[in-house]
Design a protein around this motif. Structure first.
Motif, PDB file in Angstrom:
ATOM      1  N   SER A  40      60.451  -5.314  15.775  1.00  0.00           N
ATOM      2  CA  SER A  40      59.439  -6.368  15.794  1.00  0.00           C
ATOM      3  C   SER A  40      58.051  -5.801  15.521  1.00  0.00           C
ATOM      4  O   SER A  40      57.258  -6.390  14.803  1.00  0.00           O
ATOM      5  CB  SER A  40      59.464  -7.066  17.159  1.00  0.00           C
ATOM      6  OG  SER A  40      58.469  -8.045  17.226  1.00  0.00           O
ATOM      7  N   SER A  41      57.753  -4.610  16.069  1.00  0.00           N
ATOM      8  CA  SER A  41      56.447  -3.997  15.854  1.00  0.00           C
ATOM      9  C   SER A  41      56.265  -3.605  14.404  1.00  0.00           C
ATOM     10  O   SER A  41      55.180  -3.728  13.837  1.00  0.00           O
ATOM     11  CB  SER A  41      56.305  -2.766  16.754  1.00  0.00           C
ATOM     12  OG  SER A  41      56.384  -3.150  18.117  1.00  0.00           O
ATOM     13  N   ILE A  42      57.350  -3.106  13.785  1.00  0.00           N
ATOM     14  CA  ILE A  42      57.263  -2.700  12.386  1.00  0.00           C
ATOM     15  C   ILE A  42      56.963  -3.900  11.503  1.00  0.00           C
ATOM     16  O   ILE A  42      56.193  -3.831  10.546  1.00  0.00           O
ATOM     17  CB  ILE A  42      58.577  -2.018  11.952  1.00  0.00           C
ATOM     18  CG1 ILE A  42      58.717  -0.668  12.656  1.00  0.00           C
ATOM     19  CG2 ILE A  42      58.613  -1.823  10.437  1.00  0.00           C
ATOM     20  CD1 ILE A  42      60.078  -0.034  12.470  1.00  0.00           C
ATOM     21  N   MET A  43      57.573  -5.051  11.853  1.00  0.00           N
ATOM     22  CA  MET A  43      57.418  -6.231  11.008  1.00  0.00           C
ATOM     23  C   MET A  43      56.080  -6.928  11.209  1.00  0.00           C
ATOM     24  O   MET A  43      55.679  -7.742  10.405  1.00  0.00           O
ATOM     25  CB  MET A  43      58.559  -7.208  11.280  1.00  0.00           C
ATOM     26  CG  MET A  43      59.917  -6.653  10.906  1.00  0.00           C
ATOM     27  SD  MET A  43      61.232  -7.771  11.336  1.00  0.00           S
ATOM     28  CE  MET A  43      60.905  -9.130  10.244  1.00  0.00           C
ATOM     29  N   GLU A  44      55.371  -6.657  12.316  1.00  0.00           N
ATOM     30  CA  GLU A  44      54.079  -7.274  12.578  1.00  0.00           C
ATOM     31  C   GLU A  44      53.028  -6.696  11.624  1.00  0.00           C
ATOM     32  O   GLU A  44      52.791  -5.496  11.611  1.00  0.00           O
ATOM     33  CB  GLU A  44      53.666  -7.012  14.019  1.00  0.00           C
ATOM     34  CG  GLU A  44      52.371  -7.677  14.426  1.00  0.00           C
ATOM     35  CD  GLU A  44      52.504  -9.175  14.584  1.00  0.00           C
ATOM     36  OE1 GLU A  44      51.467  -9.854  14.496  1.00  0.00           O
ATOM     37  OE2 GLU A  44      53.624  -9.672  14.782  1.00  0.00           O
ATOM     38  N   PRO A  45      52.371  -7.513  10.799  1.00  0.00           N
ATOM     39  CA  PRO A  45      51.399  -6.976   9.839  1.00  0.00           C
ATOM     40  C   PRO A  45      50.118  -6.538  10.526  1.00  0.00           C
ATOM     41  O   PRO A  45      49.711  -7.112  11.543  1.00  0.00           O
ATOM     42  CB  PRO A  45      51.155  -8.158   8.905  1.00  0.00           C
ATOM     43  CG  PRO A  45      51.402  -9.367   9.763  1.00  0.00           C
ATOM     44  CD  PRO A  45      52.508  -8.978  10.697  1.00  0.00           C
ATOM     45  N   ASP A  46      49.490  -5.542   9.974  1.00  0.00           N
ATOM     46  CA  ASP A  46      48.170  -5.139  10.439  1.00  0.00           C
ATOM     47  C   ASP A  46      47.172  -6.132   9.850  1.00  0.00           C
ATOM     48  O   ASP A  46      46.969  -6.181   8.634  1.00  0.00           O
ATOM     49  CB  ASP A  46      47.857  -3.720   9.964  1.00  0.00           C
ATOM     50  CG  ASP A  46      46.478  -3.244  10.413  1.00  0.00           C
ATOM     51  OD1 ASP A  46      45.706  -4.074  10.937  1.00  0.00           O
ATOM     52  OD2 ASP A  46      46.159  -2.058  10.209  1.00  0.00           O
ATOM     53  N   PRO A  47      46.522  -6.935  10.679  1.00  0.00           N
ATOM     54  CA  PRO A  47      45.656  -8.003  10.147  1.00  0.00           C
ATOM     55  C   PRO A  47      44.459  -7.480   9.376  1.00  0.00           C
ATOM     56  O   PRO A  47      43.838  -8.247   8.628  1.00  0.00           O
ATOM     57  CB  PRO A  47      45.225  -8.773  11.401  1.00  0.00           C
ATOM     58  CG  PRO A  47      45.463  -7.842  12.537  1.00  0.00           C
ATOM     59  CD  PRO A  47      46.605  -6.965  12.151  1.00  0.00           C
ATOM     60  N   LEU A  48      44.108  -6.202   9.541  1.00  0.00           N
ATOM     61  CA  LEU A  48      42.988  -5.652   8.790  1.00  0.00           C
ATOM     62  C   LEU A  48      43.422  -5.042   7.464  1.00  0.00           C
ATOM     63  O   LEU A  48      42.577  -4.560   6.703  1.00  0.00           O
ATOM     64  CB  LEU A  48      42.247  -4.603   9.625  1.00  0.00           C
ATOM     65  CG  LEU A  48      41.607  -5.127  10.921  1.00  0.00           C
ATOM     66  CD1 LEU A  48      40.855  -4.008  11.627  1.00  0.00           C
ATOM     67  CD2 LEU A  48      40.688  -6.308  10.654  1.00  0.00           C
ATOM     68  N   ARG A  49      44.728  -5.068   7.189  1.00  0.00           N
ATOM     69  CA  ARG A  49      45.230  -4.505   5.939  1.00  0.00           C
ATOM     70  C   ARG A  49      45.873  -5.559   5.049  1.00  0.00           C
ATOM     71  O   ARG A  49      46.420  -5.229   4.002  1.00  0.00           O
ATOM     72  CB  ARG A  49      46.225  -3.375   6.228  1.00  0.00           C
ATOM     73  CG  ARG A  49      45.610  -2.201   6.982  1.00  0.00           C
ATOM     74  CD  ARG A  49      46.631  -1.106   7.232  1.00  0.00           C
ATOM     75  NE  ARG A  49      47.089  -0.491   5.997  1.00  0.00           N
ATOM     76  CZ  ARG A  49      46.453   0.523   5.395  1.00  0.00           C
ATOM     77  NH1 ARG A  49      45.348   1.023   5.923  1.00  0.00           N
ATOM     78  NH2 ARG A  49      46.923   1.027   4.273  1.00  0.00           N
TER      79      ARG A  49
END
Length: 577
Positions: A40-49
């Motif tokens: 789940s953490s891997i799939m969460e996008p970095d909102p600043l990227r």
């Protein structure tokens, strides 16, 4: 092993559906849940990227999750104006009514209109009768009618002095029926209007035949179409060097970097230099391998025009590299005083200029964009200089639609706009082309009203910017050598913190930008966009000044300052992560 994989798959599906996570001991070993959590953490996008526009949607969703779906938000991220000029829109509706009045319908079925290819109508007299019959029915019809009559006068006196005015009226009326495919793709009455609009807005005194006029869905849609055509014809290839004036409009960087695989080289401008370019960054313009230069002026998110030093260096780069193509989006030009210096004045043959006249008037949903492509553009020269093998390769796409001659860049662009195979139906809808003409004619045919309107727009935007900074309790940096649109601001949040004292500055320096933006969203219902995606400083935010009123922007400023101050004497926030 097989059981563990099955459990992991079950838990992953569970997470993706948004259901509450099961207890770590459920379905066997606790490590299975840990594995699922890592996925789940891997799939969460970095909102600043990711796209800042997608990040903005995440902030809105987060605020509504916390505050409720009907909570009133102060959304200072949107770029669409919250005002409209009625005159042009009412005139467009008047012309639609005139088209119906002019062509009528058969007696046996009045709701049907039968179009004649060349109706034997005296449009000048016919329009006078129509105007007399509807002018006093509604204020909006009177407003639109007055502007339409000014348009006829301007076209007759300035654009077509040797043409009977009824021909122009008839051409507009026929286009408003939407009864025919555009032929040609850009209707004949538009190029001479567009050249006069270009001259008035940018001081470029060129004849209509010096440019090909391409129409698209907004300035960005038109920009994207030009770049796509360049790529299809190998005028832009993966690995090509593309210089962009930084800070930049993020989607343009994404377009070249992620969609076409180009090497994007920033021409850095810095706040401490009052947004003038670094001398070291200007070296990019000296590279003989530079294929393309991309400019937004006035900028977004930095609302300044280019300084004289940068313009001069670009001019020198064109002299050294005559094949350099410059794509310049001028969409905010009328938000600053007219007559500001620009590269189109200095090197027009190398510039493809983009504009959205409808945005000037608050008609952003019309999505009316224009590109002026010089007939002497390096794009045509580079097509002619191709090796025979490359020419055969890129020409094959258009061979069945242009069998007798090798098409130039503009013809390829028009065909690409309809996927080549459907190029016999190319062009914006004809009623949209009429609206575009009315938008460009506004400062030409009604200069007094246009002057009053744009003065109001500039005063309003300047007032909103002052209200924002008043709420922040700060002074905005002064730029004396460039013009500003006040369309948007790139706000240094670390300076907002420093303005509240060293303790606040030190505390805020430890706060991740995204955490702050989420805190601002759920604690005060205020939405602003991350600045780094636009090439801004690490602790900056982009704010648009077009979507709220002055009082709201003053409150936005207060909310930002208060939210920054929350970290000075932090108290637990149940919604902060």
């Amino acid at each position: 092993m097989g059981a563990d994989c099955l459990r992991a798959h079950v838990l992953l599906i569970w997470c993706l559906t948004g259901l509450p996570a099961p207890h770590p001991g459920a379905y066997g070993s606790p490590c299975v849940f840990a594995c699922c959590h890592r996925w789940s953490s891997i799939m969460e996008p970095d909102p600043l990227r990711i796209s800042p526009f997608s990040a903005k949607d995440m902030l809105v969703a987060h605020a509504r999750d916390v505050l409720g779906p009907d909570a009133a938000l102060l959304d200072a991220s949107r770029g669409g104006p919250n005002w409209q000029l009625r005159t042009v829109q009412c005139a467009w509706h008047v012309l639609g009514l005139y088209a119906d009045y002019c062509y009528g319908g058969p007696n046996d079925l009045p709701s049907v209109r039968v179009l004649a290819p060349d109706p034997p109508t005296d449009h000048a007299a016919h329009f006078r009768r129509f105007a007399d019959s509807v002018r006093d029915l509604r204020e909006s019809l009177c407003l639109g009618m007055e502007y339409v009559e000014r348009v006829w006068d301007y076209l007759h006196l300035e654009v077509y002095p040797d043409r009977w005015i009824g021909e122009s009226i008839g051409a507009f009326a026929l286009a408003m029926t939407a009864g025919y495919y555009p032929s040609p793709a850009t209707l004949d009455f538009l190029p001479p209007i567009a050249s006069r609009f270009l001259a008035r807005t940018f001081g470029v005194q060129q004849a209509p035949e010096d440019f090909d006029l391409f129409l698209g869905h907004g300035a960005t849609g038109t920009f994207g179409a030009v770049v796509a055509c360049m790529a299809r014809n190998e005028l832009l290839r993966p690995g090509d060097k593309v210089a962009m004036v930084w800070p930049w409009y993020e989607p343009m960087k994404d377009l070249f970097e992620n969609q076409y695989g180009c090497e994007v080289i920033p021409i850095q401008r810095r706040r401490e230099q009052l947004w003038e370019a670094d001398e070291s960054a200007l070296a990019a313009l000296d590279d003989p391998d530079l294929r393309l230069l991309v400019i937004v002026s006035p900028g977004n998110p930095v609302d300044t025009t280019l300084d004289d030093g940068l313009l001069s260096r670009i001019e020198q780069a064109v002299e050294r590299n005559p094949d350099l193509v410059i794509l310049c989006d001028y969409v905010y030009a009328n938000f600053v005083e007219t007559g500001y210096d620009n590269i189109l004045r200095r090197a027009w043959r190398n510039v493809v200029a983009f504009y959205a006249p409808s945005k000037d008037l608050g008609l952003v949903g019309a999505r009316l964009g224009v590109a002026w492509i010089p007939t002497a553009s390096p794009l045509n020269r580079r097509l002619l200089q191709m090796s025979p093998a490359r020419a055969r390769k890129v020409d094959a796409r258009y061979a069945s639609r242009s069998p007798r001659r090798r098409p130039g860049f503009y013809d390829r662009l028009v065909m690409d706009g309809s996927h080549v195979s459907f190029s016999h139906m190319a062009g914006l809808p004809t009623p949209s082309q009429v609206l575009l003409a009315l938008c460009m004619l506004f400062p030409l045919a009604a200069p007094d009203e246009a002057g009053h309107y744009f003065r109001w727009v500039r005063t309003e935007l300047r007032g909103r910017m002052e209200a924002l900074y008043d709420g922040l309790g700060m002074e905005r940096e002064s730029c004396t050598d460039v013009c500003r649109s006040n369309y948007c601001a790139l706000l240094p949040l670390d300076e907002v913190a420093a303005n509240q004292g060293p303790r606040c500055a030190e505390a805020f320096s430890r706060v991740p930008l995204w955490s702050f933006l989420e805190h601002l969203a759920h604690s005060r219902g205020t939405i602003i966009m991350p600045g780094p995606a636009f090439g801004g400083e690490a602790e900056s935010a982009r704010i648009c000044l077009t979507s709220l009123n002055k009082g709201a922007y003053r409150q936005v400023g207060r909310n930002i300052a208060e939210a920054v101050g929350d970290y000075t004497f932090p108290t637990p926030c149940q919604h902060c992560r």
